[in-house]
Design a protein around this motif. Structure first.
Motif, mmCIF file in Angstrom:
data_model
loop_
_atom_site.group_PDB
_atom_site.id
_atom_site.type_symbol
_atom_site.label_atom_id
_atom_site.label_comp_id
_atom_site.label_asym_id
_atom_site.label_seq_id
_atom_site.Cartn_x
_atom_site.Cartn_y
_atom_site.Cartn_z
ATOM 1 N N ILE A 1 0.861 -1.197 0.000
ATOM 2 C CA ILE A 1 0.000 0.000 0.000
ATOM 3 C C ILE A 1 0.892 1.239 0.000
ATOM 4 C CG2 ILE A 1 -1.774 1.274 1.298
ATOM 5 C CD1 ILE A 1 -2.373 -1.503 2.690
ATOM 6 N N ILE A 2 0.492 2.216 -0.794
ATOM 7 C CA ILE A 2 1.218 3.491 -0.781
ATOM 8 C C ILE A 2 0.207 4.623 -0.616
ATOM 9 C CG2 ILE A 2 1.287 3.682 -3.320
ATOM 10 C CD1 ILE A 2 4.132 4.854 -2.938
ATOM 11 N N VAL A 3 0.448 5.451 0.351
ATOM 12 C CA VAL A 3 -0.438 6.591 0.609
ATOM 13 C C VAL A 3 0.280 7.854 0.151
ATOM 14 C CG1 VAL A 3 -1.605 7.964 2.393
ATOM 15 C CG2 VAL A 3 -1.561 5.466 2.566
ATOM 16 N N VAL A 4 -0.422 8.678 -0.602
ATOM 17 C CA VAL A 4 0.156 9.965 -1.005
ATOM 18 C C VAL A 4 -0.635 11.067 -0.293
ATOM 19 C CG1 VAL A 4 0.744 11.504 -2.908
ATOM 20 C CG2 VAL A 4 0.783 9.025 -3.253
ATOM 21 N N ASP A 5 0.008 11.662 0.691
ATOM 22 C CA ASP A 5 -0.620 12.775 1.411
ATOM 23 C C ASP A 5 -0.475 14.028 0.537
ATOM 24 O OD1 ASP A 5 -1.523 14.663 3.229
ATOM 25 O OD2 ASP A 5 0.493 14.930 4.063
ATOM 26 N N ASP A 6 -1.609 14.555 0.130
ATOM 27 C CA ASP A 6 -1.601 15.655 -0.830
ATOM 28 C C ASP A 6 -1.560 17.020 -0.123
ATOM 29 O OD1 ASP A 6 -1.683 16.925 -3.273
ATOM 30 O OD2 ASP A 6 -3.868 16.897 -3.386
ATOM 31 N N GLY A 7 -0.510 17.226 0.653
ATOM 32 C CA GLY A 7 -0.344 18.525 1.329
ATOM 33 C C GLY A 7 -1.412 18.799 2.364
ATOM 34 N N SER A 8 -1.797 17.779 3.121
ATOM 35 C CA SER A 8 -2.857 17.946 4.129
ATOM 36 C C SER A 8 -2.475 18.961 5.194
ATOM 37 C CB SER A 8 -3.140 16.609 4.819
ATOM 38 O OG SER A 8 -3.617 15.673 3.895
ATOM 39 N N GLN A 9 -3.519 19.610 5.752
ATOM 40 C CA GLN A 9 -3.270 20.544 6.849
ATOM 41 C C GLN A 9 -3.378 19.836 8.199
ATOM 42 O OE1 GLN A 9 -6.229 22.988 5.326
ATOM 43 N NE2 GLN A 9 -4.843 23.711 3.731
ATOM 44 N N ASP A 10 -3.908 18.622 8.213
ATOM 45 C CA ASP A 10 -3.958 17.865 9.466
ATOM 46 C C ASP A 10 -2.793 16.860 9.466
ATOM 47 O OD1 ASP A 10 -4.658 15.886 7.725
ATOM 48 O OD2 ASP A 10 -6.740 15.716 8.390
ATOM 49 N N ASN A 11 -2.825 15.885 10.367
ATOM 50 C CA ASN A 11 -1.685 14.957 10.420
ATOM 51 C C ASN A 11 -1.949 13.627 9.694
ATOM 52 O OD1 ASN A 11 -3.522 14.221 12.328
ATOM 53 N ND2 ASN A 11 -2.024 13.532 13.831
ATOM 54 N N THR A 12 -2.529 13.750 8.508
ATOM 55 C CA THR A 12 -2.756 12.571 7.659
ATOM 56 C C THR A 12 -1.455 11.810 7.419
ATOM 57 O OG1 THR A 12 -4.605 13.654 6.545
ATOM 58 C CG2 THR A 12 -3.583 11.821 5.378
ATOM 59 N N TYR A 13 -0.401 12.546 7.130
ATOM 60 C CA TYR A 13 0.894 11.926 6.816
ATOM 61 C C TYR A 13 1.384 11.075 7.991
ATOM 62 C CZ TYR A 13 5.867 11.529 5.706
ATOM 63 O OH TYR A 13 7.130 11.045 5.460
#
Lengths: 117, 222
Positions: free
Chosen positions: B29-41
């Motif tokens: 699985i690969i997650v791409v955090d698209d510049g989130s303002q919360d702590n998704t990354y």
């Protein structure tokens, strides 16, 4: 036929824009398609024609039902502004794509390190 | 096979989404955090999956493409894309990749409209309009042109070259299928419209739909 300075400048720009479009089309640069080249020739070619032969606008005016050539010139001005906005939006779009490419390259640069974890 | 999840401000649910996919038996699985303002990354990374981050928000299409480009580097043969808000059921992945494995399909499109149970009427209507717009401008009619739950073969992702960053990406893929005459099929998928996923403002609503339409037209004339 004597040309005023503004006529020479606009004709020069029109020739420059059209030749640039033709060059881009044959070199397949900047995503230049035939339709884009066609639109460019119509807009800049039309502008150069009107500037070089101002009374040609009378013919266009009568053809499309505009009362006099001043109105036709105003219409041509609108076309010019439209063209400028179009170019501006194209430039913004190109910049957006470049920003995305840089963002993507940065994100992917550590992929092999990430996959080893 | 690799699963690509673009995610933007999905910190509340991204861990659940990843755990569900793992529970269904998929671990690449690969997650791409698209510049989130919360702590998704941070949330995604703590589950142990590969997590990439866009420094700037570039849109769902851009994040999906980043994920696809990344897994290509990792040698993926089949790539599945799914949303990060938990609306897609990982149990559907097996049915999604089956046509690629068994029938040599290039692209499998998950379609919500073949099984629209629980889907709000306005979403059905919006999807049908999206399908018509996609067909009119890109030449191919599919039953769910806006679905993000899709599977691609490696040769397909090598050919598909999208340029758009936001929601118009989904329609652009349809154009690429049409242009390259890729073999595709549509598979019904379940969609779980939760309070969470329905409440997200950046989802494809009327305003975003109009923006998508404008972008599609713009990309044709520019």
């Amino acid at each position: 036929m004597s040309l005023a300075l503004y006529q020479i400048i606009i004709i020069f720009f029109a020739i420059l824009m059209i030749s640039q479009g033709i060059k881009n089309f044959f070199k397949r640069e900047n995503g230049q398609t035939f339709i884009k080249l066609f639109v460019r020739i119509i807009v800049w070619g039309g502008m150069a024609t009107i500037v070089a032969f101002p009374y040609a606008s009378n013919f266009i005016a009568s053809l499309i039902g505009i009362q006099d050539n001043v109105n036709a010139a105003v219409l041509a001005g609108f076309l010019l502004v439209f063209m400028m906005i179009f170019k501006l939006l194209s430039a913004i779009e190109r910049l957006e794509q470049q920003i995305t490419t840089v963002t993507r390259d940065r994100a992917i640069s550590h992929i092999h390190k990430e996959s080893e974890k | 096979m690799w699963i690509v999840i673009p995610a933007y401000n999905e910190a509340k649910i991204i861990q659940t989404v990843i755990q569900e996919i793992k529970a269904a038996g998929y671990h690449n699985i690969i997650v791409v955090d698209d510049g989130s303002q919360d702590n998704t990354y941070e949330q995604a990374r703590s589950t142990g999956v590969i997590t990439l981050r866009h420094q700037l928000n570039r849109g769902k299409g851009a994040a999906t493409k980043t994920g696809i480009e990344a897994v290509k580097k990792l040698g993926a043969h089949i790539i599945v894309t799914m949303d990060g808000d938990g609306q897609h059921n990982p149990e559907d992945i097996a049915r999604l990749i089956q046509p690629i494995n068994e029938h040599h399909c290039d692209v499998v499109l998950g379609t919500r409209l073949k099984n629209p149970r629980g889907m709000p009427w306005y979403k059905i209507l919006a999807n049908k309009i999206g399908n018509l717009v996609t067909w009119y401008f890109y030449g191919l009619y599919v039953s769910d042109s806006q679905s993000g739950f899709r599977a691609y073969s490696r040769p397909a992702v090598n050919l598909i070259n999208t340029k758009t960053d936001r929601y118009e990406y989904d329609s652009e893929v349809i154009r690429e299928i049409y242009i390259y005459k890729l073999k595709y099929t549509e598979v019904p998928i379940e969609v779980r419209y939760t309070e969470y996923s329905m409440g997200k403002i950046q989802k494809q609503g009327l305003v975003n739909g109009l923006k998508t339409l404008y972008k599609i037209i713009w990309n044709i004339i520019s």
